[in-house]
Design an enzyme around this catalytic site. Sequence first.
Site, PDB file in Angstrom:
ATOM      1  N   ASP A  12       0.786  -1.247   0.000  1.00 13.73           N
ATOM      2  CA  ASP A  12       0.000   0.000   0.000  1.00 13.73           C
ATOM      3  C   ASP A  12       0.821   1.301   0.000  1.00 13.73           C
ATOM      4  OD1 ASP A  12      -1.992  -1.901   0.213  1.00 13.73           O
ATOM      5  OD2 ASP A  12      -2.866  -1.141   2.073  1.00 13.73           O
ATOM      6  N   LYS A 110      -7.176  -4.885  -3.072  1.00 12.38           N
ATOM      7  CA  LYS A 110      -7.950  -5.421  -1.946  1.00 12.38           C
ATOM      8  C   LYS A 110      -8.867  -4.341  -1.387  1.00 12.38           C
ATOM      9  CE  LYS A 110      -4.141  -4.316   1.125  1.00 12.38           C
ATOM     10  NZ  LYS A 110      -4.838  -3.258   1.868  1.00 12.38           N
ATOM     11  N   CYS A 155      -2.210  -2.817   7.632  1.00 13.05           N
ATOM     12  CA  CYS A 155      -2.073  -3.747   6.508  1.00 13.05           C
ATOM     13  C   CYS A 155      -0.803  -4.581   6.563  1.00 13.05           C
ATOM     14  CB  CYS A 155      -2.208  -2.992   5.195  1.00 13.05           C
ATOM     15  SG  CYS A 155      -3.914  -2.404   4.977  1.00 13.05           S
TER      16      CYS A 155
HETATM   17  C1  VGL Z   1      -4.814   0.645   5.648  1.00 12.59           C
HETATM   18  C2  VGL Z   1      -6.419   1.538   6.996  1.00 12.59           C
HETATM   19  C3  VGL Z   1      -7.361   1.418   6.002  1.00 12.59           C
HETATM   20  C4  VGL Z   1      -3.386   0.248   5.492  1.00 12.59           C
HETATM   21  C5  VGL Z   1      -5.739   0.506   4.637  1.00 12.59           C
HETATM   22  O1  VGL Z   1      -2.888   0.193   4.345  1.00 12.59           O
HETATM   23  O2  VGL Z   1      -2.722  -0.029   6.521  1.00 12.59           O
HETATM   24  N1  VGL Z   1      -5.169   1.146   6.832  1.00 12.59           N
HETATM   25  N2  VGL Z   1      -7.010   0.895   4.827  1.00 12.59           N
END
Ligand code: VGL
Length: 201
Positions: A12, A110, A155
């Site tokens: 991410d 995702k 994540c």
């Molecule tokens: C994430 C919160 C919501 C992350 C993704 O990448 O850690 N955290 N969506």
Amino acid sequence: MRPDNEALIIIDVQNDFCPGGALAVPGGDEIIPDINALSEDFSAVILTQDWHPANHRSFASQHSGKAPFETVEMPYGTQVLWPDHCVQGSQGARFHPGLNTNRADLIIRKGFRREIDSYSAFFENDRLTPTGLEGYLKTRGIDTLVLVGLATDFCVNYSAVDAARLGFAVTVREDLCRGIDMDGSLSAARRAMTQAGVRMI
Ligand code: VGL
Ligand code: ZN
């Protein structure tokens, strides 16, 4: 070059998780040059991309009277509510422009189902619905993973714990991760990963 059974999973590294983004992780962009350098050593590089519909149920905006970082009960358990982030096709959902994505063999998206969030690269937040990444890695003969990226306590944590549970040898390069750290979530994540047998360096 690392052997073919090892993969680098970059979690991410998207605009919304970097300074200036909708759910900015402090120092999220600092790790990018070293992640790029590390990716040159791996014969398998996988990126994950948080990828939500605009009306995703993890967004506080979808729950009247709720503010970001409060929680709600979902059918699969407690869910933290987030600011709108990583909306499919938006600038915020794109990979940070500093990230070298050319070495990536696979991009796994995702969180694309409205009703369920997915922190982990392996399972949605019910911890049951698979993303398909396990099969991809195992059919390529990959059994050893190095994880880097954002956010350490969400994540990265969920992905590392699931990977260990699935039998992968997992290392988290903490120096190449950054965390959100709400209400002690970072220390809880470190405990969970250590307990799951994840190597933290
Ligand atoms: C994430 C919160 C919501 C992350 C993704 O990448 O850690 N955290 N969506
Ligand atoms: Zn998300």
